[in-house]
Design a protein around this motif. Structure first.
Motif, PDB file in Angstrom:
ATOM      1  N   GLU A  99      -8.293 -17.329  -0.422  1.00  0.00           N
ATOM      2  CA  GLU A  99      -7.029 -18.014  -0.693  1.00  0.00           C
ATOM      3  C   GLU A  99      -7.156 -19.113  -1.732  1.00  0.00           C
ATOM      4  O   GLU A  99      -6.149 -19.647  -2.181  1.00  0.00           O
ATOM      5  CB  GLU A  99      -6.478 -18.615   0.608  1.00  0.00           C
ATOM      6  CG  GLU A  99      -6.149 -17.580   1.668  1.00  0.00           C
ATOM      7  CD  GLU A  99      -5.831 -18.203   3.025  1.00  0.00           C
ATOM      8  OE1 GLU A  99      -5.977 -19.433   3.149  1.00  0.00           O
ATOM      9  OE2 GLU A  99      -5.449 -17.456   3.944  1.00  0.00           O
ATOM     10  N   ASN A 105       4.173 -10.081  -4.278  1.00  0.00           N
ATOM     11  CA  ASN A 105       4.320 -10.485  -2.883  1.00  0.00           C
ATOM     12  C   ASN A 105       5.666 -11.115  -2.561  1.00  0.00           C
ATOM     13  O   ASN A 105       5.776 -11.915  -1.635  1.00  0.00           O
ATOM     14  CB  ASN A 105       3.188 -11.453  -2.501  1.00  0.00           C
ATOM     15  CG  ASN A 105       2.809 -11.353  -1.043  1.00  0.00           C
ATOM     16  OD1 ASN A 105       2.727 -10.264  -0.481  1.00  0.00           O
ATOM     17  ND2 ASN A 105       2.581 -12.496  -0.408  1.00  0.00           N
ATOM     18  N   ARG A 141       6.181 -14.832  -1.649  1.00  0.00           N
ATOM     19  CA  ARG A 141       5.403 -15.475  -0.586  1.00  0.00           C
ATOM     20  C   ARG A 141       4.078 -15.984  -1.157  1.00  0.00           C
ATOM     21  O   ARG A 141       3.347 -15.239  -1.816  1.00  0.00           O
ATOM     22  CB  ARG A 141       5.148 -14.510   0.566  1.00  0.00           C
ATOM     23  CG  ARG A 141       6.407 -14.097   1.312  1.00  0.00           C
ATOM     24  CD  ARG A 141       6.084 -13.179   2.485  1.00  0.00           C
ATOM     25  NE  ARG A 141       5.487 -11.922   2.042  1.00  0.00           N
ATOM     26  CZ  ARG A 141       6.183 -10.867   1.641  1.00  0.00           C
ATOM     27  NH1 ARG A 141       7.506 -10.916   1.604  1.00  0.00           N
ATOM     28  NH2 ARG A 141       5.571  -9.756   1.262  1.00  0.00           N
ATOM     29  N   ASN A 181     -11.465 -18.378   4.692  1.00  0.00           N
ATOM     30  CA  ASN A 181     -10.829 -17.783   3.513  1.00  0.00           C
ATOM     31  C   ASN A 181     -10.665 -18.747   2.346  1.00  0.00           C
ATOM     32  O   ASN A 181     -10.227 -18.348   1.265  1.00  0.00           O
ATOM     33  CB  ASN A 181      -9.465 -17.193   3.885  1.00  0.00           C
ATOM     34  CG  ASN A 181      -9.600 -15.953   4.742  1.00  0.00           C
ATOM     35  OD1 ASN A 181     -10.662 -15.355   4.832  1.00  0.00           O
ATOM     36  ND2 ASN A 181      -8.517 -15.572   5.402  1.00  0.00           N
ATOM     37  N   VAL A 229       0.237 -17.078  -1.811  1.00  0.00           N
ATOM     38  CA  VAL A 229      -1.018 -16.422  -1.440  1.00  0.00           C
ATOM     39  C   VAL A 229      -2.231 -17.284  -1.733  1.00  0.00           C
ATOM     40  O   VAL A 229      -3.334 -16.974  -1.268  1.00  0.00           O
ATOM     41  CB  VAL A 229      -1.188 -15.079  -2.187  1.00  0.00           C
ATOM     42  CG1 VAL A 229      -0.109 -14.095  -1.798  1.00  0.00           C
ATOM     43  CG2 VAL A 229      -1.195 -15.296  -3.694  1.00  0.00           C
ATOM     44  N   ASP A 255       0.495  -8.809   0.684  1.00  0.00           N
ATOM     45  CA  ASP A 255       0.109  -9.090   2.072  1.00  0.00           C
ATOM     46  C   ASP A 255      -0.379  -7.824   2.766  1.00  0.00           C
ATOM     47  O   ASP A 255      -1.379  -7.838   3.493  1.00  0.00           O
ATOM     48  CB  ASP A 255       1.292  -9.671   2.856  1.00  0.00           C
ATOM     49  CG  ASP A 255       1.566 -11.130   2.531  1.00  0.00           C
ATOM     50  OD1 ASP A 255       0.658 -11.794   1.998  1.00  0.00           O
ATOM     51  OD2 ASP A 255       2.692 -11.591   2.802  1.00  0.00           O
ATOM     52  N   ASN A 256       0.327  -6.713   2.543  1.00  0.00           N
ATOM     53  CA  ASN A 256      -0.078  -5.453   3.185  1.00  0.00           C
ATOM     54  C   ASN A 256      -1.364  -4.887   2.584  1.00  0.00           C
ATOM     55  O   ASN A 256      -2.169  -4.270   3.294  1.00  0.00           O
ATOM     56  CB  ASN A 256       1.047  -4.426   3.082  1.00  0.00           C
ATOM     57  CG  ASN A 256       2.190  -4.730   4.043  1.00  0.00           C
ATOM     58  OD1 ASN A 256       2.009  -5.457   5.018  1.00  0.00           O
ATOM     59  ND2 ASN A 256       3.353  -4.181   3.770  1.00  0.00           N
ATOM     60  N   ARG A 268      -3.768  -6.742   1.444  1.00  0.00           N
ATOM     61  CA  ARG A 268      -4.789  -7.572   2.099  1.00  0.00           C
ATOM     62  C   ARG A 268      -5.096  -7.049   3.499  1.00  0.00           C
ATOM     63  O   ARG A 268      -6.254  -6.952   3.902  1.00  0.00           O
ATOM     64  CB  ARG A 268      -4.297  -9.017   2.211  1.00  0.00           C
ATOM     65  CG  ARG A 268      -4.643  -9.924   1.054  1.00  0.00           C
ATOM     66  CD  ARG A 268      -4.079 -11.299   1.319  1.00  0.00           C
ATOM     67  NE  ARG A 268      -4.588 -12.313   0.416  1.00  0.00           N
ATOM     68  CZ  ARG A 268      -4.135 -13.555   0.378  1.00  0.00           C
ATOM     69  NH1 ARG A 268      -3.160 -13.932   1.198  1.00  0.00           N
ATOM     70  NH2 ARG A 268      -4.664 -14.428  -0.471  1.00  0.00           N
ATOM     71  N   ARG A 269      -4.035  -6.739   4.236  1.00  0.00           N
ATOM     72  CA  ARG A 269      -4.239  -6.264   5.604  1.00  0.00           C
ATOM     73  C   ARG A 269      -5.008  -4.946   5.617  1.00  0.00           C
ATOM     74  O   ARG A 269      -5.869  -4.722   6.483  1.00  0.00           O
ATOM     75  CB  ARG A 269      -2.888  -6.120   6.312  1.00  0.00           C
ATOM     76  CG  ARG A 269      -2.341  -7.445   6.840  1.00  0.00           C
ATOM     77  CD  ARG A 269      -1.142  -7.230   7.743  1.00  0.00           C
ATOM     78  NE  ARG A 269       0.069  -7.008   6.982  1.00  0.00           N
ATOM     79  CZ  ARG A 269       0.902  -7.978   6.613  1.00  0.00           C
ATOM     80  NH1 ARG A 269       0.635  -9.236   6.923  1.00  0.00           N
ATOM     81  NH2 ARG A 269       2.000  -7.701   5.917  1.00  0.00           N
ATOM     82  N   ASP A 314       2.963  -1.175  -1.936  1.00  0.00           N
ATOM     83  CA  ASP A 314       2.721  -2.150  -0.869  1.00  0.00           C
ATOM     84  C   ASP A 314       2.708  -3.558  -1.435  1.00  0.00           C
ATOM     85  O   ASP A 314       2.158  -3.807  -2.517  1.00  0.00           O
ATOM     86  CB  ASP A 314       1.369  -1.882  -0.200  1.00  0.00           C
ATOM     87  CG  ASP A 314       1.377  -0.620   0.638  1.00  0.00           C
ATOM     88  OD1 ASP A 314       2.403  -0.346   1.266  1.00  0.00           O
ATOM     89  OD2 ASP A 314       0.340   0.078   0.669  1.00  0.00           O
ATOM     90  N   CYS A 315       3.307  -4.492  -0.698  1.00  0.00           N
ATOM     91  CA  CYS A 315       3.229  -5.890  -1.100  1.00  0.00           C
ATOM     92  C   CYS A 315       1.784  -6.370  -0.947  1.00  0.00           C
ATOM     93  O   CYS A 315       0.966  -5.739  -0.270  1.00  0.00           O
ATOM     94  CB  CYS A 315       4.171  -6.754  -0.267  1.00  0.00           C
ATOM     95  SG  CYS A 315       3.686  -6.912   1.472  1.00  0.00           S
ATOM     96  N   GLN A 372       1.942 -13.983  -6.328  1.00  0.00           N
ATOM     97  CA  GLN A 372       3.015 -14.477  -5.478  1.00  0.00           C
ATOM     98  C   GLN A 372       4.375 -13.918  -5.883  1.00  0.00           C
ATOM     99  O   GLN A 372       5.147 -13.456  -5.029  1.00  0.00           O
ATOM    100  CB  GLN A 372       3.061 -16.012  -5.523  1.00  0.00           C
ATOM    101  CG  GLN A 372       4.183 -16.623  -4.679  1.00  0.00           C
ATOM    102  CD  GLN A 372       4.122 -18.147  -4.626  1.00  0.00           C
ATOM    103  OE1 GLN A 372       3.056 -18.731  -4.843  1.00  0.00           O
ATOM    104  NE2 GLN A 372       5.240 -18.798  -4.371  1.00  0.00           N
TER     105      GLN A 372
END
Length: 511
Positions: A211, A227, A230, A182, A232, A465-466, A468-469, A462-463, A223
């Motif tokens: 990243e 997010n 958090r 990444n 990133v 991170d979510n 991305r998921r 959605d944040c 960030q």
């Protein structure tokens, strides 16, 4: 003025949109939708598309309260905007009505797929509904809503790059080093952007898959605004040509870099004068200092043949620092690697990794920096995003599903109706378009309301991170090709086309 950049809200559209209120037929209801007409650069091998960026558009351009002052300024502007500097028509009365009656919020409902959704050509990614006297405003916001083409295209490009690098990793990198994947493509695009806002949107889209970034505007924006603080994205200390040429010799510049930051990961550009000579003479001269500092050195060429200079850097680092053979039979440099950031495109990225593996080096030894090709060398036509009217209910209560079907432009055919998008279990959950009335009863409509005559109380995006998921999950599960339009909708499209062909030029009522 309530608009961004000192603009009145009524002017955040194309000129001709302002006249459409007087041209639409009288209606009780109108529906429009957005789609990507084709995959990235019409690639027939992989039709997956990443839909991303609608949150920014909704929050920054749609969820704004219009004011009477906006309309007054717009009226003054429109008074000289028509040909001959005469008055241009615009829906002043409708604007003042919803400002008074709807607290200044634009009177439509907007549904959209979740951020980071993987879709295919012709999947409805958003839908607009306008009703009653506001029906003629159904496509007034088209111009700003279409801005989501940009982050979606960057996100798709980045994900395709990630896929290409991942394939090289699968062939050549041991499992304990897969975590480095990444960081293999770094965003060098801030300086390539036309404005800071572009760098934020495009840079954020890149960070869905990678990243590494030097686009601080995007790293901070994602960030802290998307997010919950958090982190990133990361980068490393590195030299530029101005730093290297400021010293009497490149050796002195490299020694300063290593003494200052050499206990960590650092990058050094090495072609300010003579890349081959720097590799042959300067790199061995700083070997001991580099080893003493104990860090990791990234060699950066910045001119010459994109592939050959990478191979030169790999071989030079191998000669000076050595390498080890991993379990897959590829060389892994000791404490060093190469990054190519000069003129990289998706096509040359593939060439670089193909050549790296052919030379016997694992893909982890090479990183890519992409700038203009990542954030600028694309446009709305790259995936041909469009918004089209798809259904209208006239003032007499009759509803007509409509579509664009240019005889000389079949690639621009649109879909008729009002839509739901549902997961197809027979295609690994691929989102498939249905007319709302034909959607499977037990299936959830993935088009969710994100704006309804104003901001939606309690709506939570959605944040990052979510998001991305979601992208990681769907991209890994979904096939490169899918049937994204249901058979029932395709049949309806054919029926509407036949009816239009019969009646548009011959007259008569539509069935």
């Amino acid at each position: 003025m309530s608009g961004p950049f000192g603009l009145p809200m009524p002017l955040l559209t194309d000129s001709y949109k302002a006249s459409h209120f007087a041209l639409y037929p009288d209606a009780q209801r109108a529906v429009a939708y957005a789609e990507f007409r084709h995959s990235y650069e019409k690639d027939a091998d992989d039709e997956r598309i990443v839909f991303y960026g609608i949150r920014y558009v909704i929050e920054h351009y749609v969820c704004r309260q219009w004011t009477v002052r906006d309309v007054e300024i717009a009226e003054a502007f429109f008074s000289t905007h028509n040909a001959g500097f005469t008055a241009f028509p615009f829906p002043k009365t409708l604007f003042l009505k919803f400002i008074a009656e709807n607290n200044g919020y634009f009177p439509v409902r907007i549904e959209a797929l979740p951020e980071g959704s993987v879709v295919y050509p012709h999947t409805p990614v958003l839908q607009i509904v306008a009703e009653n006297e506001y029906s003629p405003l159904v496509t007034y916001l088209e111009t700003v809503l279409l801005m989501s083409w940009y982050p979606s295209t960057v996100a798709t490009l980045a994900r395709r790059a990630h896929t290409a690098i991942a394939q090289a990793y699968d062939k050549s990198v041991d499992s304990d080093m897969m975590w480095t994947l990444n960081s293999r493509m770094h965003d060098f695009g801030f300086r390539a952007c036309t404005c800071v806002e572009q760098s934020m949107l495009g840079g954020a889209a890149h960070l869905l898959s990678f990243e590494g970034t030097d686009t601080l505007s995007a790293a901070f924006f994602v960030q802290h605004q998307l997010n919950a603080g958090r982190p990133v994205a990361t980068s490393i200390p590195a030299t530029e040509h101005s730093v290297m040429t400021a010293f009497a010799s490149e050796r002195q510049a490299m020694e300063k870099l290593l003494r200052t930051f050499g206990d960590g990961v650092v990058a050094c550009v090495m072609d300010s004068y003579d890349y081959a000579r720097a590799l042959a003479e300067v790199l061995p001269a700083v070997e001991q200092l580099k080893l003493d500092r104990g860090g990791f050195l990234v060699i950066r060429p910045d001119s010459g043949d994109l592939v050959e200079v990478v191979l030169q850097g790999l071989r030079a680092a191998d000669s000076v620092f050595g390498s080890d053979i991993n379990s897959k039979g590829y060389r892994v440099l000791r404490g060093a690697s190469v990054i190519q950031g000069d003129g990289v495109t998706p096509a040359t990225l593939q060439q670089i990794y193909d050549a790296t593996l052919a030379a016997g080096y694992a893909a982890q030894n090479v990183a890519i920096g992409m700038g203009g090709a990542l954030l600028q060398k694309l446009n709305r036509d790259t995936m041909s995003m469009a918004i089209k009217l798809s259904s209208i209910t006239y003032s007499d209560g009759s509803t007509r599903d409509i579509m664009k079907f240019p005889r000389a432009g079949s690639s621009k055919v649109s879909l008729p109706g009002e839509f739901a998008v549902c997961a197809d279990p027979e295609q690994a959950g691929v989102p498939v378009a249905f007319r709302t009335k034909d959607a499977p009863p037990a299936s959830e409509n993935q088009l969710k309301v994100v704006y309804d005559h104003g901001p939606i109380a309690g709506l939570t995006w959605d944040c990052f991170d979510n998001v991305r998921r979601r992208l990681n999950d769907q991209w890994s599960r979904f096939p490169r090709h899918a049937n994204a339009v249901s058979s029932s909708l395709l049949a309806h499209q054919q029926a509407v086309h036949k009816a239009q062909a019969k009646h548009v030029y011959e007259g008569g009522a539509f069935s």
